[in-house]
Design an enzyme around this catalytic site. Structure first.
Site, PDB file in Angstrom:
ATOM      1  N   ARG A  65       2.011   4.244   2.230  1.00 41.14           N
ATOM      2  CA  ARG A  65       1.326   4.277   0.934  1.00 41.14           C
ATOM      3  C   ARG A  65       1.302   2.930   0.220  1.00 41.14           C
ATOM      4  O   ARG A  65       0.268   2.505  -0.295  1.00 41.14           O
ATOM      5  CB  ARG A  65       1.990   5.302  -0.005  1.00 41.14           C
ATOM      6  CG  ARG A  65       1.472   6.701   0.163  1.00 41.14           C
ATOM      7  CD  ARG A  65       2.576   7.680  -0.138  1.00 41.14           C
ATOM      8  NE  ARG A  65       3.615   7.529   0.875  1.00 41.14           N
ATOM      9  CZ  ARG A  65       3.602   8.175   2.032  1.00 41.14           C
ATOM     10  NH1 ARG A  65       2.682   9.056   2.279  1.00 41.14           N
ATOM     11  NH2 ARG A  65       4.542   7.961   2.947  1.00 41.14           N
ATOM     12  N   THR A  66       2.447   2.267   0.138  1.00 38.28           N
ATOM     13  CA  THR A  66       2.506   1.052  -0.677  1.00 38.28           C
ATOM     14  C   THR A  66       1.620  -0.031  -0.070  1.00 38.28           C
ATOM     15  O   THR A  66       0.797  -0.641  -0.748  1.00 38.28           O
ATOM     16  CB  THR A  66       3.970   0.580  -0.811  1.00 38.28           C
ATOM     17  OG1 THR A  66       4.744   1.677  -1.284  1.00 38.28           O
ATOM     18  CG2 THR A  66       4.083  -0.582  -1.788  1.00 38.28           C
ATOM     19  N   LYS A  93       9.682 -16.043  16.671  1.00 31.80           N
ATOM     20  CA  LYS A  93      10.108 -17.271  17.369  1.00 31.80           C
ATOM     21  C   LYS A  93      11.290 -17.921  16.655  1.00 31.80           C
ATOM     22  O   LYS A  93      11.675 -19.040  16.974  1.00 31.80           O
ATOM     23  CB  LYS A  93       8.959 -18.285  17.390  1.00 31.80           C
ATOM     24  CG  LYS A  93       7.698 -17.799  18.065  1.00 31.80           C
ATOM     25  CD  LYS A  93       6.665 -18.929  18.033  1.00 31.80           C
ATOM     26  CE  LYS A  93       5.289 -18.456  18.444  1.00 31.80           C
ATOM     27  NZ  LYS A  93       4.274 -19.461  18.123  1.00 31.80           N
ATOM     28  N   ARG A 114       7.728  -6.514   0.868  1.00 31.24           N
ATOM     29  CA  ARG A 114       8.742  -5.460   1.020  1.00 31.24           C
ATOM     30  C   ARG A 114       9.815  -5.962   1.968  1.00 31.24           C
ATOM     31  O   ARG A 114       9.501  -6.554   3.017  1.00 31.24           O
ATOM     32  CB  ARG A 114       8.126  -4.178   1.569  1.00 31.24           C
ATOM     33  CG  ARG A 114       9.197  -3.173   1.980  1.00 31.24           C
ATOM     34  CD  ARG A 114       8.670  -1.820   2.264  1.00 31.24           C
ATOM     35  NE  ARG A 114       8.232  -1.158   1.031  1.00 31.24           N
ATOM     36  CZ  ARG A 114       7.928   0.134   0.959  1.00 31.24           C
ATOM     37  NH1 ARG A 114       8.003   0.892   2.032  1.00 31.24           N
ATOM     38  NH2 ARG A 114       7.534   0.668  -0.175  1.00 31.24           N
ATOM     39  N   HIS A 142      11.819  -0.928  -6.881  1.00 30.11           N
ATOM     40  CA  HIS A 142      10.486  -0.673  -6.330  1.00 30.11           C
ATOM     41  C   HIS A 142       9.593  -0.497  -7.564  1.00 30.11           C
ATOM     42  O   HIS A 142       9.103   0.603  -7.853  1.00 30.11           O
ATOM     43  CB  HIS A 142      10.527   0.574  -5.453  1.00 30.11           C
ATOM     44  CG  HIS A 142       9.305   0.812  -4.622  1.00 30.11           C
ATOM     45  ND1 HIS A 142       8.130   0.082  -4.763  1.00 30.11           N
ATOM     46  CD2 HIS A 142       9.067   1.722  -3.633  1.00 30.11           C
ATOM     47  CE1 HIS A 142       7.235   0.539  -3.899  1.00 30.11           C
ATOM     48  NE2 HIS A 142       7.775   1.531  -3.204  1.00 30.11           N
TER      49      HIS A 142
HETATM   50  C1  NCD Z   1       9.528   4.901  -0.971  1.00 34.52           C
HETATM   51  C2  NCD Z   1      10.249   3.610  -0.641  1.00 34.52           C
HETATM   52  O1  NCD Z   1       9.808   2.836   0.202  1.00 34.52           O
HETATM   53  O2  NCD Z   1      11.283   3.397  -1.288  1.00 34.52           O
HETATM   54  N1  NCD Z   1       8.264   4.998  -0.385  1.00 34.52           N
HETATM   55  C3  NCD Z   1       7.178   4.595  -1.119  1.00 34.52           C
HETATM   56  O3  NCD Z   1       7.009   3.436  -1.374  1.00 34.52           O
HETATM   57  N2  NCD Z   1       6.364   5.560  -1.551  1.00 34.52           N
HETATM   58  C4  NCD Z   1      10.310   6.119  -0.807  1.00 34.52           C
HETATM   59  C5  NCD Z   1      10.988   6.398   0.498  1.00 34.52           C
HETATM   60  O4  NCD Z   1      10.847   5.658   1.466  1.00 34.52           O
HETATM   61  O5  NCD Z   1      11.670   7.417   0.544  1.00 34.52           O
END
Ligand code: NCD
Length: 316
Positions: A65-66, A93, A114, A142
């Site tokens: 999703r993100t 590398k 991320r 997040h």
């Molecule tokens: C979450 C995350 O990555 O923290 N996912 C997201 O971004 N919707 C939640 C999760 O992984 O449980």
């Protein structure tokens, strides 16, 4: 403290939801409205808002999703997306994280990152001249998920203040939980209740941040009791990848679940949220319920991230 924070968005890094005021959130949500369903025609008319801009995505942890909602948001506004495919880049590398960041910085206008390590986004923001958006680092932050969660609550409940919130699940390792709790310190929530297996309770450092901002939370082990007065139930999966001991993981697996019976015991207008992905804590049999808000919540990721990109890049 909130008083010293600025409200504007242009050129900002997004590292933690604690970096933002209620006014900043409101600016973002007003802009998000323009891109949300129902205002589609207007959004279409503005689809070249980010033409010529380059958005870099760098995901060192899995994401559906993100990553895709950032890419979709960028595409809808006419920006180009370059993605650092971590497995096939020169990281393989042996190139350092900091050299990789320097390259992303020179090839793009904004970097969406991320990373499994806490502090990675802050570190990146110190290296990069362009804004860095934390798309999740470690188990605490997040912030863009918290923003789309608040937008979902506003959209579906009409307000954030005065509602009773119930957080269920892995509250220790879920960064979406701590990020939303941090964001709620900018509002006046009603009762905030935490229900989790004892080993998965909120980290003391998360709790002390809430205390510092004057937000009280209470723990309630009995899920039957805790669901009754909730206006918003926020469920999270067991964060398998962050539980240090696999024996412990096996013990905790399946230890909580929102059942149909529990959903029936909730208020008629209660909503159930989940950042997704889900595992067994949220059975698909609940999906048909009008209380199930998690798919709509995921959908709001696009308009909120459209607003975020346009505000930071100074075109909204
Ligand atoms: C979450 C995350 O990555 O923290 N996912 C997201 O971004 N919707 C939640 C999760 O992984 O449980």
């Amino acid at each position: 403290m909130a008083g010293k924070l600025k409200n504007g968005w242009k050129g900002r890094d997004v590292i933690s939801s604690l970096d933002f005021t209620r006014e900043s959130f409101e600016l973002l949500f007003n802009a998000s409205e323009e891109f949300a369903e129902g205002a589609r025609a207007r959004a279409r008319a503005r689809s070249d808002l980010l033409r010529g801009k380059v958005v870099a995505t760098a995901f060192f942890e899995p994401s559906t999703r993100t990553r895709l909602s950032f890419s979709s948001a960028a595409a809808k506004l006419g920006a180009s997306v370059i993605d650092l495919s971590t497995e096939v880049s020169s990281l393989a590398k042996g190139e350092s994280f900091s050299d990789t960041l320097a390259m992303l910085d020179s090839y793009s206008d904004i970097i969406v990152l991320r990373h499994p390590s806490e502090g990675a986004a802050l570190y990146a923001s110190e290296i990069c001249k362009h804004p860095v958006v934390n798309a999740g680092d470690g188990s605490q932050h997040h912030p863009t998920q918290a923003m789309l969660d608040l937008f979902t609550i506003l959209r579906l409940k009409g307000r954030v203040d005065g509602l009773n919130y119930l957080f269920v699940g892995d509250l220790r390792y879920s960064r979406t939980v701590s990020s939303l709790l941090f964001a709620l310190t900018r509002y006046k929530p009603g009762r905030v209740t935490l229900t989790s297996p004892p080993a998965l309770g909120l980290k003391p450092e998360t709790r002390s941040v809430l205390v510092r901002y004057g937000m009280s939370v209470r723990e309630e082990q009995n899920i039957e009791r805790s669901v009754e007065s909730a206006d918003v139930i926020y469920v999270t999966r067991l964060q398998k990848e962050r539980i240090p001991d696999q024996v412990e993981y096996q013990k905790l697996k399946g230890s909580y679940r929102l059942t149909e019976g529990l959903l029936e015991a909730t208020k008629a207008d209660c909503i159930v949220m989940h950042p997704l992905p889900r595992t067994e804590e949220l059975p698909t049999s609940l999906d048909a319920s009008p209380k199930a808000a998690y798919m709509r919540q995921a959908g709001f990721g696009v308009p909120v991230r459209m607003a975020l990109l346009s505000l930071i890049l100074g075109v909204a």
